[in-house]
Design an enzyme around this catalytic site. Structure first.
Site, PDB file in Angstrom:
ATOM      1  N   ASP A  24     -14.693  -6.237 -21.752  1.00 45.12           N
ATOM      2  CA  ASP A  24     -13.371  -6.800 -22.034  1.00 45.12           C
ATOM      3  C   ASP A  24     -13.220  -8.191 -21.410  1.00 45.12           C
ATOM      4  O   ASP A  24     -13.754  -8.455 -20.335  1.00 45.12           O
ATOM      5  CB  ASP A  24     -12.302  -5.848 -21.461  1.00 45.12           C
ATOM      6  CG  ASP A  24     -10.936  -6.089 -22.090  1.00 45.12           C
ATOM      7  OD1 ASP A  24     -10.828  -6.919 -23.010  1.00 45.12           O
ATOM      8  OD2 ASP A  24      -9.966  -5.440 -21.647  1.00 45.12           O
ATOM      9  N   GLY A  27     -11.737 -12.867 -25.042  1.00 45.50           N
ATOM     10  CA  GLY A  27     -10.640 -13.698 -25.545  1.00 45.50           C
ATOM     11  C   GLY A  27     -10.059 -14.574 -24.437  1.00 45.50           C
ATOM     12  O   GLY A  27      -9.856 -15.783 -24.607  1.00 45.50           O
ATOM     13  N   TRP A  29     -11.539 -15.437 -21.690  1.00 47.90           N
ATOM     14  CA  TRP A  29     -12.570 -16.403 -21.290  1.00 47.90           C
ATOM     15  C   TRP A  29     -12.528 -17.618 -22.229  1.00 47.90           C
ATOM     16  O   TRP A  29     -12.584 -18.765 -21.781  1.00 47.90           O
ATOM     17  CB  TRP A  29     -13.944 -15.727 -21.342  1.00 47.90           C
ATOM     18  CG  TRP A  29     -15.083 -16.561 -20.823  1.00 47.90           C
ATOM     19  CD1 TRP A  29     -15.584 -16.562 -19.552  1.00 47.90           C
ATOM     20  CD2 TRP A  29     -15.858 -17.508 -21.570  1.00 47.90           C
ATOM     21  NE1 TRP A  29     -16.636 -17.461 -19.460  1.00 47.90           N
ATOM     22  CE2 TRP A  29     -16.830 -18.057 -20.684  1.00 47.90           C
ATOM     23  CE3 TRP A  29     -15.841 -17.962 -22.892  1.00 47.90           C
ATOM     24  CZ2 TRP A  29     -17.759 -19.011 -21.068  1.00 47.90           C
ATOM     25  CZ3 TRP A  29     -16.774 -18.920 -23.282  1.00 47.90           C
ATOM     26  CH2 TRP A  29     -17.715 -19.435 -22.376  1.00 47.90           C
ATOM     27  N   HIS A  41     -16.797 -14.481 -27.667  1.00 46.95           N
ATOM     28  CA  HIS A  41     -17.626 -13.328 -28.030  1.00 46.95           C
ATOM     29  C   HIS A  41     -19.116 -13.699 -27.968  1.00 46.95           C
ATOM     30  O   HIS A  41     -19.942 -12.886 -27.585  1.00 46.95           O
ATOM     31  CB  HIS A  41     -17.265 -12.838 -29.436  1.00 46.95           C
ATOM     32  CG  HIS A  41     -15.885 -12.213 -29.506  1.00 46.95           C
ATOM     33  ND1 HIS A  41     -15.465 -11.257 -28.606  1.00 46.95           N
ATOM     34  CD2 HIS A  41     -14.848 -12.409 -30.367  1.00 46.95           C
ATOM     35  CE1 HIS A  41     -14.222 -10.887 -28.915  1.00 46.95           C
ATOM     36  NE2 HIS A  41     -13.817 -11.580 -29.972  1.00 46.95           N
ATOM     37  N   THR A  70     -12.493   1.060 -33.861  1.00 50.06           N
ATOM     38  CA  THR A  70     -11.860   1.261 -35.172  1.00 50.06           C
ATOM     39  C   THR A  70     -10.576   0.422 -35.264  1.00 50.06           C
ATOM     40  O   THR A  70     -10.166   0.045 -36.355  1.00 50.06           O
ATOM     41  CB  THR A  70     -11.523   2.761 -35.393  1.00 50.06           C
ATOM     42  OG1 THR A  70     -10.952   3.277 -34.194  1.00 50.06           O
ATOM     43  CG2 THR A  70     -12.769   3.564 -35.719  1.00 50.06           C
ATOM     44  N   GLU A  71      -9.986   0.114 -34.112  1.00 47.69           N
ATOM     45  CA  GLU A  71      -8.741  -0.684 -34.108  1.00 47.69           C
ATOM     46  C   GLU A  71      -9.018  -2.186 -34.251  1.00 47.69           C
ATOM     47  O   GLU A  71      -8.142  -2.957 -34.626  1.00 47.69           O
ATOM     48  CB  GLU A  71      -7.950  -0.450 -32.808  1.00 47.69           C
ATOM     49  CG  GLU A  71      -7.281   0.918 -32.705  1.00 47.69           C
ATOM     50  CD  GLU A  71      -8.264   2.060 -32.519  1.00 47.69           C
ATOM     51  OE1 GLU A  71      -9.286   1.871 -31.824  1.00 47.69           O
ATOM     52  OE2 GLU A  71      -8.036   3.136 -33.105  1.00 47.69           O
ATOM     53  N   TRP A  73     -10.507  -3.800 -36.455  1.00 43.34           N
ATOM     54  CA  TRP A  73     -10.334  -4.328 -37.814  1.00 43.34           C
ATOM     55  C   TRP A  73      -8.988  -5.032 -37.955  1.00 43.34           C
ATOM     56  O   TRP A  73      -8.799  -5.859 -38.841  1.00 43.34           O
ATOM     57  CB  TRP A  73     -10.403  -3.204 -38.853  1.00 43.34           C
ATOM     58  CG  TRP A  73     -11.736  -2.530 -38.936  1.00 43.34           C
ATOM     59  CD1 TRP A  73     -12.020  -1.250 -38.542  1.00 43.34           C
ATOM     60  CD2 TRP A  73     -12.969  -3.063 -39.446  1.00 43.34           C
ATOM     61  NE1 TRP A  73     -13.349  -0.959 -38.771  1.00 43.34           N
ATOM     62  CE2 TRP A  73     -13.951  -2.061 -39.335  1.00 43.34           C
ATOM     63  CE3 TRP A  73     -13.347  -4.300 -39.977  1.00 43.34           C
ATOM     64  CZ2 TRP A  73     -15.272  -2.233 -39.733  1.00 43.34           C
ATOM     65  CZ3 TRP A  73     -14.661  -4.473 -40.381  1.00 43.34           C
ATOM     66  CH2 TRP A  73     -15.607  -3.464 -40.261  1.00 43.34           C
ATOM     67  N   ARG A  75      -7.711  -7.203 -36.037  1.00 41.20           N
ATOM     68  CA  ARG A  75      -7.704  -8.575 -35.494  1.00 41.20           C
ATOM     69  C   ARG A  75      -7.763  -9.582 -36.648  1.00 41.20           C
ATOM     70  O   ARG A  75      -8.106  -9.213 -37.772  1.00 41.20           O
ATOM     71  CB  ARG A  75      -8.894  -8.768 -34.557  1.00 41.20           C
ATOM     72  CG  ARG A  75      -8.753  -7.902 -33.311  1.00 41.20           C
ATOM     73  CD  ARG A  75      -9.696  -8.333 -32.234  1.00 41.20           C
ATOM     74  NE  ARG A  75      -9.420  -7.536 -31.029  1.00 41.20           N
ATOM     75  CZ  ARG A  75      -9.837  -7.839 -29.822  1.00 41.20           C
ATOM     76  NH1 ARG A  75     -10.562  -8.916 -29.626  1.00 41.20           N
ATOM     77  NH2 ARG A  75      -9.540  -7.082 -28.791  1.00 41.20           N
ATOM     78  N   LEU A 135     -34.961   3.452 -22.409  1.00 36.73           N
ATOM     79  CA  LEU A 135     -33.491   3.384 -22.377  1.00 36.73           C
ATOM     80  C   LEU A 135     -32.894   3.779 -23.727  1.00 36.73           C
ATOM     81  O   LEU A 135     -33.319   3.277 -24.767  1.00 36.73           O
ATOM     82  CB  LEU A 135     -33.064   1.940 -22.055  1.00 36.73           C
ATOM     83  CG  LEU A 135     -31.561   1.643 -22.192  1.00 36.73           C
ATOM     84  CD1 LEU A 135     -30.773   2.307 -21.051  1.00 36.73           C
ATOM     85  CD2 LEU A 135     -31.297   0.130 -22.182  1.00 36.73           C
ATOM     86  N   ARG A 192     -15.216  -1.179 -16.831  1.00 37.77           N
ATOM     87  CA  ARG A 192     -14.441  -2.011 -17.747  1.00 37.77           C
ATOM     88  C   ARG A 192     -14.151  -3.319 -17.041  1.00 37.77           C
ATOM     89  O   ARG A 192     -13.535  -3.326 -15.958  1.00 37.77           O
ATOM     90  CB  ARG A 192     -13.132  -1.332 -18.161  1.00 37.77           C
ATOM     91  CG  ARG A 192     -12.349  -2.204 -19.157  1.00 37.77           C
ATOM     92  CD  ARG A 192     -11.114  -1.534 -19.701  1.00 37.77           C
ATOM     93  NE  ARG A 192     -10.533  -2.350 -20.769  1.00 37.77           N
ATOM     94  CZ  ARG A 192      -9.891  -1.880 -21.827  1.00 37.77           C
ATOM     95  NH1 ARG A 192      -9.732  -0.582 -21.964  1.00 37.77           N
ATOM     96  NH2 ARG A 192      -9.400  -2.695 -22.742  1.00 37.77           N
TER      97      ARG A 192
END
Ligand code: FPP
Length: 246
Positions: A24, A27, A29, A41, A70-71, A73, A75, A135, A192
């Site tokens: 997180d 944006g 930054w 990003h 899923t949320e 989208w 933006r 990994l 986070r």
């Protein structure tokens, strides 16, 4: 295995088996640096590369990264497009090295709703690394934990309907075997960045006994020193799993 440089006192014999990260702050930054969100990003993708490499070198078993929910989208379309492009660029530039490092890639989330090119790149990355034993790199794309749980419930319900499973035999193990993360250790450490302290629909079931660490640094500025400090913090915690200390 490459011996990694350690930037904080970490005991490599007591590493978290599964680290999950909510990346997180891209944006904020970008705003701080007065550049477009896409640049935030892109800078975040550099952090992601170094954390993946280092996790593999340290011998962490599973690393789950929340790349696109899923949320997300919802933006602005330009930001969604930039993230989709970064996903393509990431796999194109990293897949050979990840294969070499014996990394096994798994996409958490519903790939069917992604644009064709992205879906093809993700399926290719999963197929090319399917036999790898190092990994386990889980990248959550178009992922939501509630949707994952509903999908697992549907899968069990289909077995009940077909007479392959009795409702009485639905155990926690059976449920977790239908999650994207089937067969993996549950999350030991959830990080986070950016100071936010929420799970935001990420690995709700798998984080039942995770230790949470919330560094305030924004994701593009999160470096190996801070990563190792998070692991050292994890190792300093007493985990009781609901029991009394011995
Ligand atoms: C949250 O920051 C971050 C995201 C929604 C995307 C994370 C994606 C990447 C780091 C790179 C793309 C992924 C791959 C696999 C190449 P935010 O934008 O919500 O930050 P803010 O809260 O400061 O606005």
């Amino acid at each position: 295995m490459t011996t990694p440089t350690l930037y904080a006192p970490i005991d490599l014999d007591r590493l978290p088996r599964h680290v999950a990260i909510i990346m997180d702050g891209n944006g904020r930054w970008a705003r701080q640096h007065k550049v477009k969100i896409a640049m935030g990003h892109r800078a975040g993708t550099e952090t992601l590369r170094s954390i993946i490499r280092n996790s593999s070198d340290m011998g962490i078993k599973a690393l789950s990264l929340y790349a696109f929910s899923t949320e997300n989208w919802g933006r602005p379309q330009t930001e969604v497009d930039a993230l989709m492009q970064l996903i393509l660029d990431f796999f194109a530039s990293e897949i050979d090295e990840l294969c070499e490092k014996n990394v096994h890639i798994l996409i958490l989330g519903d790939k069917s709703a992604l644009p064709d090119k992205q879906r093809a790149a993700l399926v290719d990355a999963e197929n090319r690394t399917a036999q790898n034993t190092g990994l386990c790199l889980n990248i959550a794309i178009n992922y939501g934990s509630r949707a994952e749980l509903a999908r697992a419930a549907r899968s069990l319900a289909r077995d009940v309907q077909a007479g392959r499973l009795s409702p009485d035999d639905i155990t926690e193990d059976k449920l977790s075997s239908r999650l994207y993360t089937a067969g993996m250790p549950e999350v030991d450490l959830l990080i986070r960045t950016s100071g936010e302290m929420r799970l935001s629909n990420f690995l709700l079931y798998q984080c039942a006994y995770a230790e949470f660490v919330f560094p305030t640094v924004l994701w593009p500025d999160f470096d190996l020193k801070q990563y190792h400090q998070c692991i050292a913090e994890f190792q300093s915690r007493k985990r009781r799993f609901g029991k009394r200390e011995e």
